[in-house]
Design a protein around this motif. Sequence first.
Motif, short mmCIF file in Angstrom:
data_model
loop_
_atom_site.label_atom_id
_atom_site.label_comp_id
_atom_site.label_asym_id
_atom_site.label_seq_id
_atom_site.Cartn_x
_atom_site.Cartn_y
_atom_site.Cartn_z
N ILE A 21 0.83 -1.20 0.00
CA ILE A 21 0.00 0.00 0.00
C ILE A 21 0.87 1.26 0.00
CG2 ILE A 21 -1.63 1.33 1.41
CD1 ILE A 21 -2.90 -1.36 2.18
N HIS A 22 1.94 1.24 0.76
CA HIS A 22 2.85 2.39 0.80
C HIS A 22 3.46 2.64 -0.57
CE1 HIS A 22 5.75 5.23 2.34
NE2 HIS A 22 6.71 4.53 1.77
N ARG A 23 3.88 1.59 -1.24
CA ARG A 23 4.49 1.75 -2.58
C ARG A 23 3.46 2.25 -3.59
NH1 ARG A 23 9.39 -1.44 -4.14
NH2 ARG A 23 8.38 -1.17 -6.15
N LEU A 24 2.23 1.73 -3.52
CA LEU A 24 1.20 2.19 -4.45
C LEU A 24 0.87 3.67 -4.22
CD1 LEU A 24 -1.21 -0.87 -4.49
CD2 LEU A 24 0.26 -0.08 -6.34
N ASN A 25 0.82 4.10 -2.97
CA ASN A 25 0.57 5.52 -2.68
C ASN A 25 1.71 6.39 -3.20
OD1 ASN A 25 -1.92 5.24 -1.48
ND2 ASN A 25 -1.08 5.01 0.58
N ALA A 26 2.94 5.94 -3.04
CA ALA A 26 4.08 6.70 -3.54
C ALA A 26 4.04 6.80 -5.06
CB ALA A 26 5.38 6.06 -3.09
N GLN A 27 3.68 5.71 -5.72
CA GLN A 27 3.57 5.73 -7.18
C GLN A 27 2.47 6.68 -7.62
OE1 GLN A 27 2.35 1.98 -8.83
NE2 GLN A 27 3.23 2.43 -10.83
N HIS A 28 1.35 6.68 -6.91
CA HIS A 28 0.25 7.58 -7.25
C HIS A 28 0.66 9.03 -7.05
CE1 HIS A 28 -3.75 9.51 -6.47
NE2 HIS A 28 -3.98 8.89 -7.61
N ASP A 29 1.37 9.33 -5.96
CA ASP A 29 1.85 10.68 -5.72
C ASP A 29 2.81 11.15 -6.81
OD1 ASP A 29 0.34 10.79 -3.42
OD2 ASP A 29 2.02 10.33 -2.08
N GLU A 30 3.66 10.25 -7.30
CA GLU A 30 4.58 10.62 -8.40
C GLU A 30 3.81 10.93 -9.67
OE1 GLU A 30 7.43 7.51 -8.86
OE2 GLU A 30 8.29 7.82 -6.86
N ARG A 31 2.77 10.16 -9.95
CA ARG A 31 1.95 10.44 -11.14
C ARG A 31 1.28 11.79 -11.03
NH1 ARG A 31 -1.19 4.97 -11.68
NH2 ARG A 31 0.55 3.66 -12.26
N ILE A 32 0.76 12.11 -9.85
CA ILE A 32 0.10 13.40 -9.67
C ILE A 32 1.12 14.53 -9.82
CG2 ILE A 32 -1.01 14.88 -7.94
CD1 ILE A 32 -2.47 12.41 -6.95
N ALA A 33 2.31 14.36 -9.26
CA ALA A 33 3.33 15.40 -9.35
C ALA A 33 3.80 15.59 -10.80
CB ALA A 33 4.52 15.05 -8.47
N ALA A 34 3.80 14.54 -11.60
CA ALA A 34 4.26 14.65 -12.98
C ALA A 34 3.23 15.32 -13.88
CB ALA A 34 4.59 13.26 -13.53
N HIS A 35 1.96 15.26 -13.50
CA HIS A 35 0.91 15.84 -14.33
C HIS A 35 0.71 17.28 -13.91
CE1 HIS A 35 -2.55 15.82 -16.95
NE2 HIS A 35 -3.22 16.44 -15.99
N HIS A 36 0.88 18.20 -14.85
CA HIS A 36 0.73 19.62 -14.55
C HIS A 36 -0.70 20.04 -14.83
CE1 HIS A 36 5.01 19.97 -14.01
NE2 HIS A 36 5.19 19.33 -15.14
N PHE A 37 -1.43 20.29 -13.76
CA PHE A 37 -2.79 20.76 -13.91
C PHE A 37 -2.77 22.24 -14.22
CE2 PHE A 37 -3.14 17.09 -11.11
CZ PHE A 37 -4.14 16.38 -11.76
N GLY A 38 -3.92 22.76 -14.64
CA GLY A 38 -4.03 24.19 -14.89
C GLY A 38 -4.09 24.94 -13.57
N GLU A 39 -4.46 26.20 -13.67
CA GLU A 39 -4.58 27.01 -12.47
C GLU A 39 -5.71 26.46 -11.61
OE1 GLU A 39 -5.09 31.06 -13.43
OE2 GLU A 39 -3.33 31.13 -14.71
N PRO A 40 -5.58 26.52 -10.30
CA PRO A 40 -6.63 25.96 -9.45
C PRO A 40 -7.95 26.69 -9.58
CG PRO A 40 -4.98 27.10 -8.13
CD PRO A 40 -4.48 27.07 -9.53
N PHE A 41 -7.93 28.00 -9.77
CA PHE A 41 -9.15 28.78 -9.92
C PHE A 41 -9.01 29.71 -11.13
CE2 PHE A 41 -8.67 27.95 -5.36
CZ PHE A 41 -9.79 27.17 -5.18
N PRO A 42 -9.18 29.19 -12.34
CA PRO A 42 -8.92 30.03 -13.51
C PRO A 42 -9.91 31.19 -13.65
CG PRO A 42 -9.85 27.93 -14.16
CD PRO A 42 -9.57 27.85 -12.69
N ALA A 43 -11.09 31.11 -13.06
CA ALA A 43 -12.06 32.18 -13.21
C ALA A 43 -11.71 33.40 -12.37
CB ALA A 43 -13.45 31.68 -12.84
N ILE A 44 -10.85 33.23 -11.38
CA ILE A 44 -10.50 34.36 -10.52
C ILE A 44 -9.56 35.31 -11.25
CG2 ILE A 44 -9.26 35.00 -8.43
CD1 ILE A 44 -10.38 32.51 -7.13
N ARG A 45 -8.60 34.75 -11.96
CA ARG A 45 -7.66 35.59 -12.70
C ARG A 45 -8.17 35.76 -14.12
NH1 ARG A 45 -1.99 33.36 -12.57
NH2 ARG A 45 -1.56 35.40 -13.40
N ARG A 46 -8.32 36.99 -14.54
CA ARG A 46 -8.82 37.27 -15.88
C ARG A 46 -7.70 37.94 -16.69
NH1 ARG A 46 -14.50 37.08 -16.02
NH2 ARG A 46 -15.38 36.80 -13.97
N PRO A 47 -7.72 37.73 -18.00
CA PRO A 47 -6.71 38.40 -18.82
C PRO A 47 -6.90 39.91 -18.78
CG PRO A 47 -8.22 37.08 -20.16
CD PRO A 47 -8.59 36.87 -18.76
#
Length: 69
Positions: A21-47
């Motif tokens: 379970i510890h190894r699977l959680n670490a692998q999942h955390d690495e996948r999340i860290a490798a994926h770059h999500f967009g801004e957390p609240f894109p509607a707050i910042r406007r161009p």
Amino acid sequence: METLITIAVIALLIALGTRLIHRLNAQHDERIAAHHFGEPFPAIRRPPGHSHPTPTEQAARRKVTGTWP
């Protein structure tokens, strides 16, 4: 003697399960860290130039949709 072996096997299986379970959680955390999500609240910042409309601008954009007196 059989009881001690059974307890040792159960403890070993618990330890292996915990490690898995510890190894699977670490692998999942690495996948999340490798994926770059967009801004957390894109509607707050406007161009630039796209600020919130003023109340007069909102009223100008409204359409008359009925003939209710």
